[in-house]
Write an enzyme that holds these catalytic residues in place. Structure first.
Site, PDB file in Angstrom:
ATOM      1  CE  LYS A  60      -3.815  -2.462   2.169  1.00 40.57           C
ATOM      2  NZ  LYS A  60      -4.646  -2.744   3.348  1.00 40.57           N
TER       3      LYS A  60
ATOM      4  CD  GLN B   3      -3.551  -4.323   6.520  1.00 42.16           C
ATOM      5  OE1 GLN B   3      -3.666  -3.281   5.873  1.00 42.16           O
ATOM      6  NE2 GLN B   3      -3.925  -5.488   6.041  1.00 42.16           N
TER       7      GLN B   3
ATOM      8  CG  ASP C 161      -9.541   0.206   5.100  1.00 41.36           C
ATOM      9  OD1 ASP C 161      -9.365  -0.317   3.988  1.00 41.36           O
ATOM     10  OD2 ASP C 161      -8.756   0.080   6.053  1.00 41.36           O
TER      11      ASP C 161
HETATM   12  N1  GUN Z   1      -6.963  -6.621   6.212  1.00 40.60           N
HETATM   13  C1  GUN Z   1      -7.291  -7.369   5.137  1.00 40.60           C
HETATM   14  N2  GUN Z   1      -7.845  -6.607   4.174  1.00 40.60           N
HETATM   15  C2  GUN Z   1      -7.872  -5.337   4.646  1.00 40.60           C
HETATM   16  C3  GUN Z   1      -8.325  -4.113   4.104  1.00 40.60           C
HETATM   17  O1  GUN Z   1      -8.829  -4.008   2.990  1.00 40.60           O
HETATM   18  N3  GUN Z   1      -8.160  -3.024   4.912  1.00 40.60           N
HETATM   19  C4  GUN Z   1      -7.623  -3.127   6.165  1.00 40.60           C
HETATM   20  N4  GUN Z   1      -7.530  -2.007   6.873  1.00 40.60           N
HETATM   21  N5  GUN Z   1      -7.198  -4.249   6.689  1.00 40.60           N
HETATM   22  C5  GUN Z   1      -7.320  -5.360   5.931  1.00 40.60           C
END
Ligand code: GUN
Length: 299
Positions: A66, A110, A133
């Site tokens: 990311k 995350q 998100d």
């Molecule tokens: N963990 C697995 N997929 C995601 C996601 O799309 N966003 C976040 N914040 N954590 C995750």
């Protein structure tokens, strides 16, 4: 005498691939161009704060992807790596600082979080306009009500993939396996918005094979490698496999038995290279959207 045409059943020897890698590159290039334009018109450099608590190896890899993607799109990233023993109060205090920071337009925590931290309280603490998100109750509520603002990235990416292949969801039976906040629930809402008839299956669902056999569109997000067998797939179905599972030999595999499913489906996502890259592309898109809106979500 009139010629009669014999209708043969459609045979699907090999599904076409929904190429998330290729589509994500296009989305990322467009976001990079729009970021440059935003700045050229006097906007601030978009900033994304990425918060990782603990050292889960898969989460570390995702977070790094990311951050790299942000840099390539001209988005500034602020990485906050906290130890696994971090208290909920410490994390909430960090979120309060990020909410107030004018350089930060998007905040991502995350998931999963360590057991001592209540995930719902954390997600609700992020200012909705910075919630790239799309997991804040306000953003999920808006999606449910049909006037979305920031939309969860993986379901948004899945809808983009369907759109890229001009797959019309209207009236189709869509089965979503998995009811998580990250994927299953918002995916069901996206498909409903696209006028599909939607069924969400979860761990208590009875006779999953029979349900899957009826699905015109199948989205699988369970984290169980190879859960869905090829013979369950309805001939001609569209299959989106959200699972990314690392096997003991290090290879990545999805929640669907790909080789068998491909002989029956009309379209299918590969793993890797399907849904995964679209999640990151949509995160960049959401961060730009948050920066363009300032802190105010459009009603
Ligand atoms: N963990 C697995 N997929 C995601 C996601 O799309 N966003 C976040 N914040 N954590 C995750």
């Amino acid at each position: 005498m009139q010629a009669t045409s014999v209708e043969r059943p459609v045979e699907h020897t090999s599904a076409r691939l929904l190429d998330g890698r290729g589509l994500a590159l296009q989305v990322r290039a467009r976001v990079a161009a729009e970021v440059a334009e935003h700045i050229a018109h006097g906007g601030k450099v978009p900033g994304l704060a990425v918060v990782l608590v603990g050292a889960d190896p898969a989460s570390q890899v995702y977070v790094q992807h990311k951050i790299t993607a942000c840099e390539e799109a001209g988005i500034r990233s602020f990485s906050h790596r906290l130890c696994a023993q971090t208290s909920e109060a410490e994390l909430l205090a960090l979120l309060d600082r990020l909410n107030a920071d004018p350089q930060v337009h998007g905040i991502l925590v995350q998931l999963p979080l360590p057991a001592q931290i209540n995930v719902q309280r954390v997600l609700a603490r992020i200012q909705p306009g910075k919630d790239v998100d799309g997991f804040h109750p306000e953003n999920l509520g808006r999606l449910a009500a049909g006037f979305p603002a920031l939309r969860p990235c993986t379901p948004k990416g899945c809808m983009r993939l369907l759109g890229s292949a001009q797959i019309d969801c209207r009236g189709k039976l869509a089965v979503v396996i998995g009811a998580s906040t990250i994927v299953g629930r918002p995916m069901a809402l996206e498909l409903l918005h696209a006028e599909a008839t939607v069924v969400v299956a979860h761990k208590n669902t009875r006779d999953l094979p029979n349900l899957v056999r009826q699905a015109d569109i199948l989205v699988v997000a369970t984290g169980v490698p190879g859960l869905v067998k090829g013979e369950w797939i309805k001939p001609g179905a569209v299959v989106l496999d959200v699972g990314i599972n690392r096997l003991a030999d290090g290879t990545l595999t999805g929640d669907v038995c790909f080789a068998e499913a491909r002989t029956r489906a009309s379209w299918i996502t590969p793993v890797p290279g399907g849904v995964g890259p679209m999640t990151i592309a949509c995160l960049l898109e959401n961060t730009l959207e948050a920066a363009q809106n300032g802190c105010f979500a459009a009603v």
